[in-house]
Design a protein around this motif. Sequence first.
Motif, short mmCIF file in Angstrom:
data_model
loop_
_atom_site.label_atom_id
_atom_site.label_comp_id
_atom_site.label_asym_id
_atom_site.label_seq_id
_atom_site.Cartn_x
_atom_site.Cartn_y
_atom_site.Cartn_z
N PRO A 241 0.94 -1.20 -0.04
CA PRO A 241 -0.24 -0.07 0.15
C PRO A 241 0.90 1.33 -0.03
O PRO A 241 0.53 2.33 -0.89
N PRO A 242 1.86 1.52 1.00
CA PRO A 242 2.65 2.79 0.81
C PRO A 242 3.42 2.75 -0.29
O PRO A 242 3.60 3.88 -1.09
N LEU A 243 3.95 1.57 -0.74
CA LEU A 243 4.80 1.59 -2.07
C LEU A 243 3.78 2.12 -3.23
O LEU A 243 4.42 2.77 -3.99
N GLY A 244 2.78 1.66 -3.45
CA GLY A 244 1.74 1.91 -4.48
C GLY A 244 1.51 3.17 -4.42
O GLY A 244 1.50 3.92 -5.47
N GLU A 245 1.28 3.97 -3.35
CA GLU A 245 1.21 5.49 -3.24
C GLU A 245 2.36 6.18 -3.81
O GLU A 245 2.19 7.22 -4.42
N ARG A 246 3.56 5.71 -3.39
CA ARG A 246 4.79 6.50 -3.82
C ARG A 246 4.87 6.29 -5.50
O ARG A 246 5.43 7.26 -5.95
N ILE A 247 4.60 5.06 -5.89
CA ILE A 247 4.88 5.05 -7.37
C ILE A 247 3.87 5.70 -8.00
O ILE A 247 4.14 6.42 -8.93
N ALA A 248 2.59 5.83 -7.57
CA ALA A 248 1.61 6.79 -8.19
C ALA A 248 2.10 8.16 -8.26
O ALA A 248 1.85 8.88 -9.15
N GLU A 249 2.69 8.65 -7.07
CA GLU A 249 3.16 10.14 -6.99
C GLU A 249 4.15 10.35 -8.05
O GLU A 249 4.19 11.16 -8.60
N ARG A 250 5.21 9.30 -8.29
CA ARG A 250 6.50 9.56 -8.99
C ARG A 250 5.95 9.23 -10.54
O ARG A 250 6.60 9.87 -11.15
N LEU A 251 5.13 8.41 -10.83
CA LEU A 251 4.77 7.97 -12.33
C LEU A 251 3.16 8.34 -12.67
O LEU A 251 3.26 8.26 -13.99
N GLY A 252 2.52 8.69 -11.86
CA GLY A 252 1.26 9.10 -12.47
C GLY A 252 1.30 10.29 -12.91
O GLY A 252 2.15 11.20 -12.94
N GLY A 253 0.19 10.50 -14.17
CA GLY A 253 0.02 11.68 -14.57
C GLY A 253 -0.29 12.81 -13.98
O GLY A 253 -0.11 13.93 -14.53
#
Length: 232
Positions: A220-232
């Motif tokens: 869960p925290p890793l997914g949020e971090r990835i979304a922040e870095r890679l999300g549009g």
Amino acid sequence: SRNYQPQEMATHAAFLRMPDEVWAWYLYRRGVCHSAEPNDAHRAVAELERKLGDRFVLITQNVDGIHLRAGNTLQRTYQIHGNIDFIRCGADCCVDLFPMPEGLDLQWDRGRPVTDHERAILRCPECGQLARPYVLWFDECYDEERFRFQSSIQAAGAADLLVVVGTAGQTNLPLQVGELVARRGAPMVVVNPDPSPFTQFAEQSERGLFLQGTAGELIPPLGERIAERLGG
């Protein structure tokens, strides 16, 4: 009835020799799969797909369909070992997949035999021959049409980031994916309670990271971090 081992039942040879027993074994396993509910890690992976859209691909070895039940889409989920909730033609008249027929009990007692009625509905909708579970058996090979082999390799060749979660690395295609990403030098994060061949890939890469722990606490925290870095 005897208790069969997976290596005995999860083969095409066994299906040809004793289809009723193979079907009964899988229908029991299907009930076991559905007794499990998506956890925080599954929901986080589904949320990551929602945020990344077509930049996201999920390659799963699980045949329980739990990622789809958590909210991932069939389009972006490569079920490389199949899905126990689907059937395909046992005579290979087509490459189509079909939902498990209605009228089959979801809770199936261990050792319960298949009845004439159940055998009659476990049929290919196209040709009427006996259907088989949509799973990759031990004596079969990956292909693109059913198990997204080439698509998985292409995804590994283009990935900006590979996250490997909860696998021992004992099957061929996932290892090919990990090796290709490592060879490209792309970032790789491995989440697992114990070391695996994937942790070796990560540790040998300048852009690799091994996070030791459970998926439920780390994804869960890793997914949020990835979304922040890679999300549009």
